[in-house]
Design a protein around this motif. Structure first.
Motif, PDB file in Angstrom:
ATOM      1  N   ARG A 104      52.469 -12.158  13.955  1.00 48.20           N
ATOM      2  CA  ARG A 104      51.096 -12.752  12.839  1.00 48.20           C
ATOM      3  C   ARG A 104      51.769 -13.676  12.267  1.00 48.20           C
ATOM      4  O   ARG A 104      50.749 -14.205  11.329  1.00 48.20           O
ATOM      5  CB  ARG A 104      51.372 -11.486  12.612  1.00 48.20           C
ATOM      6  CG  ARG A 104      50.341 -10.142  13.740  1.00 48.20           C
ATOM      7  CD  ARG A 104      49.840  -9.337  12.774  1.00 48.20           C
ATOM      8  NE  ARG A 104      48.401  -8.484  14.292  1.00 48.20           N
ATOM      9  CZ  ARG A 104      48.050  -7.043  14.394  1.00 48.20           C
ATOM     10  NH1 ARG A 104      49.136  -6.404  13.553  1.00 48.20           N
ATOM     11  NH2 ARG A 104      47.267  -7.045  14.290  1.00 48.20           N
ATOM     12  N   SER A 108      49.354 -17.498  11.736  1.00 53.58           N
ATOM     13  CA  SER A 108      49.166 -17.585  10.184  1.00 53.58           C
ATOM     14  C   SER A 108      49.621 -18.830  10.104  1.00 53.58           C
ATOM     15  O   SER A 108      48.208 -19.925   8.770  1.00 53.58           O
ATOM     16  CB  SER A 108      48.961 -16.332   9.545  1.00 53.58           C
ATOM     17  OG  SER A 108      48.601 -17.119   8.018  1.00 53.58           O
ATOM     18  N   GLY A 254      46.063 -16.841  15.460  1.00 52.52           N
ATOM     19  CA  GLY A 254      45.988 -15.818  15.163  1.00 52.52           C
ATOM     20  C   GLY A 254      44.927 -14.782  15.739  1.00 52.52           C
ATOM     21  O   GLY A 254      45.561 -13.572  15.871  1.00 52.52           O
ATOM     22  N   GLU A 255      43.630 -15.314  16.353  1.00 48.92           N
ATOM     23  CA  GLU A 255      43.185 -14.462  17.688  1.00 48.92           C
ATOM     24  C   GLU A 255      44.262 -14.312  18.677  1.00 48.92           C
ATOM     25  O   GLU A 255      44.479 -13.044  18.962  1.00 48.92           O
ATOM     26  CB  GLU A 255      41.817 -15.206  17.682  1.00 48.92           C
ATOM     27  CG  GLU A 255      41.417 -13.934  18.349  1.00 48.92           C
ATOM     28  CD  GLU A 255      39.630 -14.852  19.527  1.00 48.92           C
ATOM     29  OE1 GLU A 255      39.196 -14.330  20.091  1.00 48.92           O
ATOM     30  OE2 GLU A 255      39.764 -15.336  18.362  1.00 48.92           O
ATOM     31  N   ASP A 258      46.725 -11.588  17.533  1.00 47.94           N
ATOM     32  CA  ASP A 258      46.307  -9.518  17.313  1.00 47.94           C
ATOM     33  C   ASP A 258      46.217  -9.708  18.118  1.00 47.94           C
ATOM     34  O   ASP A 258      45.708  -8.296  18.262  1.00 47.94           O
ATOM     35  CB  ASP A 258      44.576 -10.463  16.419  1.00 47.94           C
ATOM     36  CG  ASP A 258      45.252 -10.577  14.943  1.00 47.94           C
ATOM     37  OD1 ASP A 258      46.410  -9.972  14.450  1.00 47.94           O
ATOM     38  OD2 ASP A 258      44.295 -10.834  14.335  1.00 47.94           O
ATOM     39  N   VAL A 261      49.894  -8.279  20.003  1.00 43.43           N
ATOM     40  CA  VAL A 261      50.245  -7.547  19.020  1.00 43.43           C
ATOM     41  C   VAL A 261      49.227  -5.939  19.397  1.00 43.43           C
ATOM     42  O   VAL A 261      49.842  -4.258  19.495  1.00 43.43           O
ATOM     43  CB  VAL A 261      49.969  -7.456  17.856  1.00 43.43           C
ATOM     44  CG1 VAL A 261      50.515  -6.168  16.766  1.00 43.43           C
ATOM     45  CG2 VAL A 261      51.188  -8.575  17.801  1.00 43.43           C
ATOM     46  N   ARG A 262      47.909  -6.023  19.060  1.00 47.33           N
ATOM     47  CA  ARG A 262      47.267  -5.001  19.512  1.00 47.33           C
ATOM     48  C   ARG A 262      47.455  -3.959  21.133  1.00 47.33           C
ATOM     49  O   ARG A 262      47.811  -2.869  20.363  1.00 47.33           O
ATOM     50  CB  ARG A 262      45.761  -4.981  19.504  1.00 47.33           C
ATOM     51  CG  ARG A 262      45.033  -3.651  19.738  1.00 47.33           C
ATOM     52  CD  ARG A 262      43.282  -4.079  18.639  1.00 47.33           C
ATOM     53  NE  ARG A 262      42.474  -5.128  19.378  1.00 47.33           N
ATOM     54  CZ  ARG A 262      42.241  -6.703  19.495  1.00 47.33           C
ATOM     55  NH1 ARG A 262      42.742  -7.018  17.571  1.00 47.33           N
ATOM     56  NH2 ARG A 262      41.818  -7.186  19.996  1.00 47.33           N
TER      57      ARG A 262
END
Length: 270
Positions: A104, A108, A254-255, A258, A261-262
Motif C-alpha cells: 500500500r 501510494s 493503489g487500486e 487495495d 491486500v483485501r
C-alpha cells in the motif's frame, strides 16, 4: 565513512555530516565511469527527475555534487534494510501485515509520482527500503531509471531489472505492447508482490532470453501453486496486474494494492 553497498555504477557510503553530526547516505559514481559524459548525465538524472517530489514514502536525493573527479548524491539515512529481507525462504510464510503495508505504501508513492508525470521503471524489492522499528515504514528509492511521461508515454533510458520488467519495457523501442507509463510500474510492483508472497518472482529461472521471453509470451504463473495457503482469488488479482497489455491492468497501483491486500485478509496462516 562506512560502506553500505554497491550497484552497477555506484557505491553507497554512510557518512557523518560535520556540522549537524547526523548521518547521511552518499551515492558515489564509480571512478571508472566518472569521465564518461553519458554516465555523468545518467547519474545526475536521479536528482533532476525527483527534485520536486515530496511524499512520505519516497526517498529522493537532497544534494548533487562533485568532488575528487567524480559525482555524488546525498540522501537521508532512513532505512534499516530493503524489502528483499522480507522475501520468504522456501517453506516459510510471509508476514502478511508487513507485506500489505509495504504494497500500500509503495503504491501510494508510485501513484503520487505518476500524478506528477514520473514513472519509476525499476520497482523491485531491493528498491523498497524498510524501517521496521518503531513503526513499519517503506520508502521507494532509486529513481535512476525514472522518466518523465511526455505525450502520454515514457521512454526507457536504461533497461530495468529483468525479473520485474513489464513486456512494454522489454520492447520499448518497438512499442509492441504499448507505451511505457504507470501500468509499467504496476507490473513490476505485482512481480515484487509475487516474490514477497511466494519467495520467487514470476519467472525466476533460465537465461536472460528465457526470462525475457516468458515476460513477453508466457501466462503468469499461479502463486497458489507455490504457496497453497494463499486464497484462491490471489491468482486472479496478480494475473490482472501482470497482464501483457498495459491497458488490461488495474487503473492505478493503489487500486491493485487495495484489492490484493483485501484478498490477503482472507488468508489463514497457521
Amino acid at each position: 565513512m562506512a560502506f553500505l553497498g554497491r550497484g552497477g555504477r555506484a557505491e553507497v557510503y554512510a557518512v557523518r555530516e560535520p556540522l549537524t553530526r547526523r548521518f547521511e547516505a552518499v551515492k558515489i559514481l564509480i571512478p571508472q565511469y566518472a569521465e564518461d559524459p553519458a554516465e555523468r548525465t545518467q547519474f545526475a538524472h536521479e536528482y533532476v527527475v525527483t527534485r520536486h517530489l515530496e511524499h512520505p514514502n519516497i526517498l529522493v536525493p537532497t544534494e548533487l555534487g562533485e568532488a575528487g573527479g567524480t559525482m555524488w548524491l546525498s540522501f537521508p539515512v532512513v532505512a534499516q534494510h530493503s524489502a528483499s529481507a522480507l522475501v520468504p525462504k522456501r517453506g516459510e510464510a510471509p508476514d502478511l501485515d508487513r507485506v500489505g503495508t509495504l504494497l500500500r505504501e509503495s503504491a501510494s508513492a508510485l501513484d503520487y509520482a505518476h500524478a506528477r508525470q514520473i514513472v519509476h521503471l525499476d520497482v523491485k524489492p531491493a528498491n523498497l527500503l524498510v524501517v521496521a522499528n518503531p513503526d513499519f515504514l517503506v520508502f521507494l528509492s532509486d529513481f535512476g531509471s525514472a522518466e518523465e511521461i511526455r505525450d502520454g508515454a515514457g521512454h526507457a533510458n536504461r533497461l530495468a531489472s529483468l525479473p520485474y520488467a513489464a513486456p512494454e519495457l522489454l520492447t520499448a523501442r518497438r512499442g509492441d505492447y504499448g507505451p511505457l507509463g504507470p501500468a509499467t510500474d504496476q507490473y513490476a510492483l505485482a512481480a515484487s508482490a509475487m516474490e514477497l508472497l511466494t519467495g520467487r518472482p514470476p519467472f525466476p529461472k533460465g537465461t536472460t532470453w528465457a526470462v525475457a521471453g516468458a515476460h513477453l509470451k508466457s501466462p503468469p504463473p499461479s502463486a497458489r501453486s507455490r504457496a497453497p495457503w494463499l486464497p484462491p482469488a490471489v491468482d486472479s488479482v496478480l494475473h490482472k496486474a501482470l497482464a501483457k497489455a498495459p491497458g488490461a491492468r488495474y487503473p492505478s497501483c493503489g487500486e491493485f494494492a487495495d484489492v490484493l491486500v483485501r484478498v490477503l485478509s482472507y488468508c489463514d496462516i497457521e
